[in-house]
Motif scaffolding. Structure first.
Motif, mmCIF file in Angstrom:
data_model
loop_
_atom_site.group_PDB
_atom_site.id
_atom_site.type_symbol
_atom_site.label_atom_id
_atom_site.label_comp_id
_atom_site.label_asym_id
_atom_site.label_seq_id
_atom_site.Cartn_x
_atom_site.Cartn_y
_atom_site.Cartn_z
ATOM 1 N N ARG A 29 0.839 -1.196 0.000
ATOM 2 C CA ARG A 29 0.000 0.000 0.000
ATOM 3 C C ARG A 29 0.874 1.246 0.000
ATOM 4 N N ASP A 30 0.373 2.316 -0.612
ATOM 5 C CA ASP A 30 1.157 3.551 -0.658
ATOM 6 C C ASP A 30 0.730 4.564 0.393
ATOM 7 N N ARG A 31 -0.283 4.207 1.224
ATOM 8 C CA ARG A 31 -0.698 5.110 2.289
ATOM 9 C C ARG A 31 -1.191 4.319 3.498
ATOM 10 N N ASN A 49 8.022 6.769 -2.083
ATOM 11 C CA ASN A 49 6.708 7.370 -2.312
ATOM 12 C C ASN A 49 5.606 6.712 -1.494
ATOM 13 N N VAL A 50 5.888 6.479 -0.221
ATOM 14 C CA VAL A 50 4.899 5.906 0.703
ATOM 15 C C VAL A 50 4.578 6.948 1.764
#
Length: 206
Positions: A29-31, A49-50
Motif C-alpha cells: 500500500r502507498d498510504r 513514495n509511501v
C-alpha cells in the motif's frame, strides 16, 4: 516515554500490523493512517513514495533501509533501530522518536520540522540540507557529528552537546551558546557573527 512538544498526546491508532502482515500485502500500500506497526522488520528494505500518517512504530527495525520521498507525518517511533538507514528527501514533520538508535543514519534533504528527538544520541548520524524548523533537540548528543546546511530556526537546543559538530551552512539563529555545548564546533565566519549576537555582543567592522 519522552513527551511530545507542548505535551501533546500521540495520535490514537485504529489497527495493528506485524511483519507477517506487511509481507503478505500491507507493505504494497502507498498510504497508511493511524496504524500501529509492532515489531516491524524493514531491514535492508527499500521504500519510495509511501505515506504514513499518525502511525506508531514500536520496536521497528530500519537497519540499512533506503527510504526516498517517504512521508512519516505526526508519527511516533518507540525503541526503533535506524542503524545505517538512509533518508532521502523524506518528510517527518511532527514525528516523535523515543529511545531509538541512530548509528550511521544518513539524512539528505527533506522536511523534519517540528520533529521530537529529545536526548537522542546522534553522534554518528549525518543531516545535510534538511529543514528542521522548531525541532525538539533538547539534550541531544551530537559530538563530532554533521549538521550541514540545516534549517534549525526556532529549534529547541537547550542542553544539546554539539562539541566538534560540523554546523557549516546551518541556521544558528536559535542557538544560545550559554545553554548549548559548542566547543570546537565548525562554523563559518558569517555564522560566528550570529553566535556573537546571541551572546549579546555588538559586531562592528574593523
Amino acid at each position: 516515554m519522552a513527551e511530545r512538544k507542548h505535551g501533546l498526546p500521540a495520535p490514537e491508532t485504529v489497527s495493528t500490523v506485524h511483519t507477517e502482515d506487511w509481507d503478505q500485502g500491507v507493505g504494497e500500500r502507498d498510504r497508511h493512517e493511524r496504524v500501529a506497526f509492532v515489531g516491524l522488520d524493514l531491514c535492508e528494505a527499500t521504500l519510495r513514495n509511501v505515506e504514513f500518517s499518525d502511525c506508531t512504530f514500536r520496536n521497528a527495525r530500519f537497519n540499512c533501509a533506503e527510504l526516498a520521498d517517504v512521508a512519516f507525518v505526526n508519527c511516533t517511533f518507540t525503541t526503533g533501530n535506524f542503524f545505517d538507514a538512509t533518508f532521502a528527501d523524506c518528510k517527518l514533520t511532527g514525528s516523535m522518536f523515543d529511545r531509538c538508535t541512530f548509528e550511521l543514519m544518513t539524512v539528505t534533504g527533506g522536511d523534519w520540522s517540528f520533529v521530537g528527538m529529545p536526548g537522542a544520541d546522534l553522534s554518528r548520524a549525518s543531516f545535510t540540507g534538511v529543514r528542521m524548523r522548531e525541532a525538539d533537540l533538547t539534550g541531544v548528543r551530537y559530538r563530532n557529528g554533521t549538521l550541514r546546511d540545516v534549517d534549525l530556526s526556532a529549534a529547541w537546543l537547550h542542553g544539546a552537546d554539539l562539541t566538534g559538530c560540523d554546523l557549516r551552512g546551518s541556521d544558528l539563529s536559535a542557538l544560545d551558546p550559554a545553554v548549548t555545548e559548542v566547543r570546537q564546533a565548525l562554523i563559518s565566519a558569517s555564522q560566528a557573527v550570529v553566535v556573537a549576537m546571541a551572546l549579546g555582543m555588538r559586531v562592528v567592522e574593523d
